[in-house]
Design a protein around this motif. Structure first.
Motif, PDB file in Angstrom:
ATOM      1  N   TYR A 137       0.825  -1.216   0.000  1.00 43.28           N
ATOM      2  CA  TYR A 137       0.000   0.000   0.000  1.00 43.28           C
ATOM      3  C   TYR A 137       0.859   1.266   0.000  1.00 43.28           C
ATOM      4  N   VAL A 138       1.825   1.328   0.931  1.00 43.13           N
ATOM      5  CA  VAL A 138       2.662   2.522   1.017  1.00 43.13           C
ATOM      6  C   VAL A 138       3.526   2.656  -0.237  1.00 43.13           C
ATOM      7  N   GLY A 139       4.011   1.520  -0.749  1.00 43.04           N
ATOM      8  CA  GLY A 139       4.829   1.565  -1.951  1.00 43.04           C
ATOM      9  C   GLY A 139       4.063   2.105  -3.146  1.00 43.04           C
ATOM     10  N   MET A 140       2.776   1.733  -3.277  1.00 36.84           N
ATOM     11  CA  MET A 140       1.972   2.223  -4.404  1.00 36.84           C
ATOM     12  C   MET A 140       1.536   3.668  -4.195  1.00 36.84           C
ATOM     13  N   ARG A 141       1.219   4.035  -2.968  1.00 39.29           N
ATOM     14  CA  ARG A 141       0.727   5.392  -2.724  1.00 39.29           C
ATOM     15  C   ARG A 141       1.861   6.417  -2.760  1.00 39.29           C
ATOM     16  N   PHE A 142       3.023   6.061  -2.255  1.00 40.48           N
ATOM     17  CA  PHE A 142       4.131   7.018  -2.198  1.00 40.48           C
ATOM     18  C   PHE A 142       5.287   6.548  -3.076  1.00 40.48           C
ATOM     19  N   GLU A 143       6.184   5.756  -2.519  1.00 38.61           N
ATOM     20  CA  GLU A 143       7.383   5.329  -3.230  1.00 38.61           C
ATOM     21  C   GLU A 143       7.962   4.154  -2.469  1.00 38.61           C
ATOM     22  N   TRP A 144       8.614   3.215  -3.179  1.00 38.79           N
ATOM     23  CA  TRP A 144       9.024   1.970  -2.521  1.00 38.79           C
ATOM     24  C   TRP A 144      10.009   2.216  -1.389  1.00 38.79           C
ATOM     25  N   ARG A 145      10.829   3.260  -1.462  1.00 36.62           N
ATOM     26  CA  ARG A 145      11.774   3.547  -0.385  1.00 36.62           C
ATOM     27  C   ARG A 145      11.030   3.942   0.891  1.00 36.62           C
ATOM     28  N   LEU A 146       9.961   4.721   0.723  1.00 41.51           N
ATOM     29  CA  LEU A 146       9.135   5.073   1.878  1.00 41.51           C
ATOM     30  C   LEU A 146       8.402   3.841   2.401  1.00 41.51           C
ATOM     31  N   GLY A 147       7.931   2.985   1.488  1.00 44.98           N
ATOM     32  CA  GLY A 147       7.259   1.762   1.914  1.00 44.98           C
ATOM     33  C   GLY A 147       8.179   0.857   2.719  1.00 44.98           C
ATOM     34  N   ALA A 148       9.410   0.699   2.241  1.00 46.42           N
ATOM     35  CA  ALA A 148      10.373  -0.145   2.964  1.00 46.42           C
ATOM     36  C   ALA A 148      10.703   0.449   4.322  1.00 46.42           C
ATOM     37  N   GLY A 149      10.924   1.765   4.373  1.00 45.40           N
ATOM     38  CA  GLY A 149      11.209   2.409   5.657  1.00 45.40           C
ATOM     39  C   GLY A 149      10.052   2.289   6.619  1.00 45.40           C
ATOM     40  N   GLY A 150       8.818   2.470   6.129  1.00 42.61           N
ATOM     41  CA  GLY A 150       7.654   2.372   6.989  1.00 42.61           C
ATOM     42  C   GLY A 150       7.451   0.977   7.553  1.00 42.61           C
TER      43      GLY A 150
END
Length: 297
Positions: A137-150
């Motif tokens: 979800y976070v990777g699609m909404r923002f960016e995969w780096r933010l998704g991984a960090g989250g």
């Protein structure tokens, strides 16, 4: 952000300590996972749960879970497998008759260890599936780096909570699993607030470095994050001290998870995204030159 490496060091020490306790002491699994006996009782007058727990302990039955089921006269007593036998229903009735002569034993059910094992696997799979879906979800909404960090920040909060429960040997039941999933949702919400502000500032602020944009975004969201966490912690602390033993594990897990979730959303989630190489161009949609496309034959 200049202090993020100190945050990494602190988190590594905390997580390493938690893993040490998890692997050396293990967990104190509750009746939901180990099996036991569930006794449904009905009192002729409002039941005093503290007196029931005291009576059980005086008769050598430890780790019993006592809670009402709908009304103040309907009480469910859950006993560990070690305290269960064929005569447990009659024994409980004899014990409780000292408190209420009109007590009725409605049912006595045994939960075997196979059911507990299935619940354990289901709880693990539910937590892992939640983390994977949140990553997507976070990777699609923002960016995969933010998704991984989250998601790494969420895993950080879960591991710390598990480590504290392992160290204190607090009984873990299904309410604990519910608390873990609640912590995951709460912590992710804090991280998304920061991510969203970072994305907005990348579009508004053009002439400063990425790390400075992140610092500005954290400063702008800090008061909101702290106020939300503090007011939530007031409620959780009230639940822990006034909610009764039946939700102690739930409220304690929330207390630990929300506290570390606030820290991780500031020092872990966005910091990891930055060290993974987050840049302005990753967060801004590139405009396509339509005139140039129209000229292509």
């Amino acid at each position: 952000m200049k202090f993020r490496k100190w945050g990494y060091l602190f988190s590594i020490i905390v997580i390493s300590t938690c893993f040490f306790f998890i692997f050396t002491k293990g967990f104190n699994w509750g009746l939901d996972f180990t099996g036991g006996t569930i006794i449904d009782t009905h009192f002729s007058q409002p039941a005093d749960l503290d007196k029931i727990r005291t009576t059980l302990k005086e008769n050598g039955i430890e780790s019993a879970l006592v809670q009402t089921t709908g009304g103040v006269r309907d009480v469910m007593i859950r006993l560990p497998a070690t305290a269960s036998d064929a005569t447990i229903g009659n024994r409980i009735q004899d014990m409780m008759s000292k408190l209420d002569n009109g007590i009725q034993i409605r049912s006595v059910e045994f939960v075997g260890p196979n059911v507990g094992e299935e619940l354990t696997q289901g709880a693990i799979y539910a937590t892992l599936a939640t983390l994977l879906m949140l990553l997507a979800y976070v990777g699609m909404r923002f960016e995969w780096r933010l998704g991984a960090g989250g998601v790494l920040a969420l895993a950080h909060d879960v591991i710390v909570t598990l480590g504290v429960f392992s160290y204190l040997q607090i009984e873990m039941d299904l309410t604990f699993v519910a608390a873990i999933l609640s912590v995951v949702g709460y912590s992710l919400n804090d991280s998304i607030v920061v991510f969203d502000r970072v994305r907005e500032n990348f579009r508004k602020i053009r002439r400063i470095d990425t790390i400075d944009v992140i610092d500005v975004s954290l400063t702008q969201t800090l008061s909101r994050t702290l106020m939300t966490s503090i007011t939530t912690l007031f409620v959780v602390i009230a639940l822990y001290f006034l909610g009764g033993p039946s939700i102690h594990s739930f409220s304690l897990a929330l207390l630990i998870g929300i506290g570390f979730g606030t820290y991780s959303s500031i020092f872990i989630a966005i910091a990891l995204a930055y060290d993974f190489g987050l840049k302005r161009e990753h967060m801004i949609v590139q405009k396509v030159d339509k005139e140039g496309l129209d000229e292509i034959p």
